[in-house]
Scaffold this motif. Structure first.
Motif, PDB file in Angstrom:
ATOM      1  N   LEU A   2      -5.534   1.803  -4.711  1.00 59.05           N
ATOM      2  CA  LEU A   2      -4.828   1.291  -5.844  1.00 59.05           C
ATOM      3  C   LEU A   2      -4.514  -0.054  -5.914  1.00 59.05           C
ATOM      4  N   ASN A   3      -4.759  -0.777  -4.706  1.00 63.97           N
ATOM      5  CA  ASN A   3      -4.622  -2.300  -4.284  1.00 63.97           C
ATOM      6  C   ASN A   3      -2.809  -2.423  -4.315  1.00 63.97           C
ATOM      7  N   ILE A   4      -2.398  -1.506  -3.658  1.00 59.83           N
ATOM      8  CA  ILE A   4      -0.901  -1.666  -3.594  1.00 59.83           C
ATOM      9  C   ILE A   4      -0.717  -2.070  -2.153  1.00 59.83           C
ATOM     10  N   GLU A   5      -0.004  -3.147  -2.144  1.00 56.93           N
ATOM     11  CA  GLU A   5       0.280  -3.789  -0.788  1.00 56.93           C
ATOM     12  C   GLU A   5       1.320  -2.974   0.058  1.00 56.93           C
ATOM     13  N   VAL A   6       1.044  -2.831   1.450  1.00 55.13           N
ATOM     14  CA  VAL A   6       1.867  -1.875   2.086  1.00 55.13           C
ATOM     15  C   VAL A   6       2.207  -2.699   3.183  1.00 55.13           C
ATOM     16  N   ASP A   7       3.526  -3.239   3.399  1.00 56.97           N
ATOM     17  CA  ASP A   7       4.038  -3.969   4.403  1.00 56.97           C
ATOM     18  C   ASP A   7       4.954  -3.233   5.144  1.00 56.97           C
ATOM     19  N   TRP A   8       4.893  -3.656   6.564  1.00 54.68           N
ATOM     20  CA  TRP A   8       5.650  -3.034   7.521  1.00 54.68           C
ATOM     21  C   TRP A   8       6.906  -4.292   7.879  1.00 54.68           C
ATOM     22  N   CYS A   9       8.204  -3.739   7.548  1.00 55.55           N
ATOM     23  CA  CYS A   9       9.187  -4.563   7.559  1.00 55.55           C
ATOM     24  C   CYS A   9      10.344  -3.888   8.962  1.00 55.55           C
ATOM     25  N   HIS A  10      11.432  -4.996   9.432  1.00 56.03           N
ATOM     26  CA  HIS A  10      12.308  -4.598  10.077  1.00 56.03           C
ATOM     27  C   HIS A  10      13.503  -4.368   9.057  1.00 56.03           C
ATOM     28  N   PHE A  11      13.940  -3.119   8.852  1.00 54.69           N
ATOM     29  CA  PHE A  11      15.010  -2.726   8.043  1.00 54.69           C
ATOM     30  C   PHE A  11      16.322  -2.283   9.015  1.00 54.69           C
ATOM     31  N   GLY A  12      16.470  -2.226  10.332  1.00 53.90           N
ATOM     32  CA  GLY A  12      17.401  -1.271  10.838  1.00 53.90           C
ATOM     33  C   GLY A  12      16.809   0.186  10.938  1.00 53.90           C
ATOM     34  N   THR A  13      17.906   1.135  10.732  1.00 50.60           N
ATOM     35  CA  THR A  13      17.493   2.320  10.669  1.00 50.60           C
ATOM     36  C   THR A  13      17.230   2.799   9.351  1.00 50.60           C
ATOM     37  N   MET A  14      17.923   2.053   8.178  1.00 52.90           N
ATOM     38  CA  MET A  14      17.556   2.558   6.938  1.00 52.90           C
ATOM     39  C   MET A  14      17.323   1.311   6.016  1.00 52.90           C
ATOM     40  N   PRO A  15      16.515   1.384   5.043  1.00 52.07           N
ATOM     41  CA  PRO A  15      15.779   2.577   4.482  1.00 52.07           C
ATOM     42  C   PRO A  15      14.523   2.752   5.391  1.00 52.07           C
ATOM     43  N   LEU A  16      13.889   3.785   5.004  1.00 55.14           N
ATOM     44  CA  LEU A  16      12.651   4.112   5.714  1.00 55.14           C
ATOM     45  C   LEU A  16      11.433   3.581   4.770  1.00 55.14           C
ATOM     46  N   GLY A  17      11.704   3.380   3.787  1.00 55.71           N
ATOM     47  CA  GLY A  17      10.807   2.864   2.759  1.00 55.71           C
ATOM     48  C   GLY A  17      11.346   2.388   1.357  1.00 55.71           C
ATOM     49  N   LYS A  18      10.899   1.293   0.836  1.00 58.73           N
ATOM     50  CA  LYS A  18      11.260   0.934  -0.227  1.00 58.73           C
ATOM     51  C   LYS A  18      10.136   0.419  -1.134  1.00 58.73           C
TER      52      LYS A  18
ATOM     53  N   GLN B 185       4.034  17.862  11.147  1.00 60.55           N
ATOM     54  CA  GLN B 185       2.788  17.139  11.219  1.00 60.55           C
ATOM     55  C   GLN B 185       2.984  15.813  10.136  1.00 60.55           C
ATOM     56  N   TYR B 186       3.801  15.680   9.213  1.00 59.15           N
ATOM     57  CA  TYR B 186       3.741  14.617   8.498  1.00 59.15           C
ATOM     58  C   TYR B 186       5.205  14.171   8.168  1.00 59.15           C
ATOM     59  N   GLY B 187       6.177  14.653   8.929  1.00 62.58           N
ATOM     60  CA  GLY B 187       7.330  13.846   8.748  1.00 62.58           C
ATOM     61  C   GLY B 187       8.049  14.142   7.864  1.00 62.58           C
ATOM     62  N   LEU B 188       8.076  15.360   7.046  1.00 64.22           N
ATOM     63  CA  LEU B 188       8.922  15.587   6.048  1.00 64.22           C
ATOM     64  C   LEU B 188      10.319  16.131   6.623  1.00 64.22           C
ATOM     65  N   PRO B 189      11.181  15.879   5.771  1.00 62.31           N
ATOM     66  CA  PRO B 189      12.440  16.257   6.340  1.00 62.31           C
ATOM     67  C   PRO B 189      12.622  17.661   6.517  1.00 62.31           C
TER      68      PRO B 189
ATOM     69  N   GLN C 258       9.345  -0.568  10.115  1.00 57.03           N
ATOM     70  CA  GLN C 258       8.747  -0.625  11.376  1.00 57.03           C
ATOM     71  C   GLN C 258       9.003   0.659  12.183  1.00 57.03           C
ATOM     72  N   LEU C 259      10.249   1.057  12.149  1.00 60.43           N
ATOM     73  CA  LEU C 259      10.836   2.107  12.973  1.00 60.43           C
ATOM     74  C   LEU C 259       9.892   3.478  13.076  1.00 60.43           C
ATOM     75  N   ILE C 260       9.144   3.884  11.911  1.00 60.38           N
ATOM     76  CA  ILE C 260       8.484   4.908  11.654  1.00 60.38           C
ATOM     77  C   ILE C 260       6.931   4.723  12.004  1.00 60.38           C
ATOM     78  N   LYS C 261       6.519   3.455  12.147  1.00 62.47           N
ATOM     79  CA  LYS C 261       5.016   3.080  12.334  1.00 62.47           C
ATOM     80  C   LYS C 261       4.462   4.254  13.567  1.00 62.47           C
ATOM     81  N   HIS C 262       3.372   4.488  13.447  1.00 61.14           N
ATOM     82  CA  HIS C 262       2.845   5.454  14.482  1.00 61.14           C
ATOM     83  C   HIS C 262       3.474   6.728  14.577  1.00 61.14           C
ATOM     84  N   THR C 263       4.404   7.052  13.711  1.00 58.56           N
ATOM     85  CA  THR C 263       5.175   8.308  13.818  1.00 58.56           C
ATOM     86  C   THR C 263       4.496   9.513  12.744  1.00 58.56           C
TER      87      THR C 263
END
Length: 139
Positions: A27-43, A129-133, A57-62
């Motif tokens: 979809l050509n949506i840019e995905v960037d890894w950022c240092h947010f602290g503990t929250m948010p997990l995504g934005k 498997q996919y980190g659902l709550p 960045q905390l959830i990368k590779h999880t």
């Protein structure tokens, strides 16, 4: 009115995968890894009219990276153009978050089948498997 699960099926059929990273790329949506602290997990933010998804960045590779990206894709796909309304209404904020969660859960269920060749036996199996709550079940 659309059903979230129908939108997910259409997206997966069109892009021939349920992997949210591949879908974002197609979809050509840019995905960037950022240092947010503990929250948010995504934005999801917008650069003009183009969505940019920022992941913590905390959830990368999880496992959580898949659910969180799926959730943010839900915002970008289902709620395109609602960013101003989304941030100004607490009541509808909750509804839009629930809708994005539903999008991601449906996407993760199809990703599970894609990765394992069978349906998950339980919500917990999918969550692991996919980190659902683990603490809430999506309708």
């Amino acid at each position: 009115m659309y059903r979230v699960s129908d939108v997910v099926k259409t997206v997966v059929k069109r892009y021939k995968t349920a992997n949210p990273f591949t879908i974002a790329d197609k979809l050509n949506i840019e995905v960037d890894w950022c240092h947010f602290g503990t929250m948010p997990l995504g934005k999801t933010v917008y650069d003009g009219h183009e969505p940019v998804i920022m992941l913590n960045q905390l959830i990368k590779h999880t496992p959580a990276q898949y659910f969180v990206l799926g959730h943010e894709l839900g915002h970008a796909i289902l709620q395109e153009g609602l960013v101003g309304y989304y941030t100004s209404s607490v009541r509808n904020h909750s509804q839009l978050e629930t809708e994005a969660d539903q999008f991601s859960v449906a996407l993760m269920a199809l990703l599970f089948v894609e990765d394992n060749d069978y349906m998950p036996n339980s919500y917990d199996e999918l969550a692991t498997q996919y980190g659902l709550p683990h603490n809430k079940i999506m309708n």
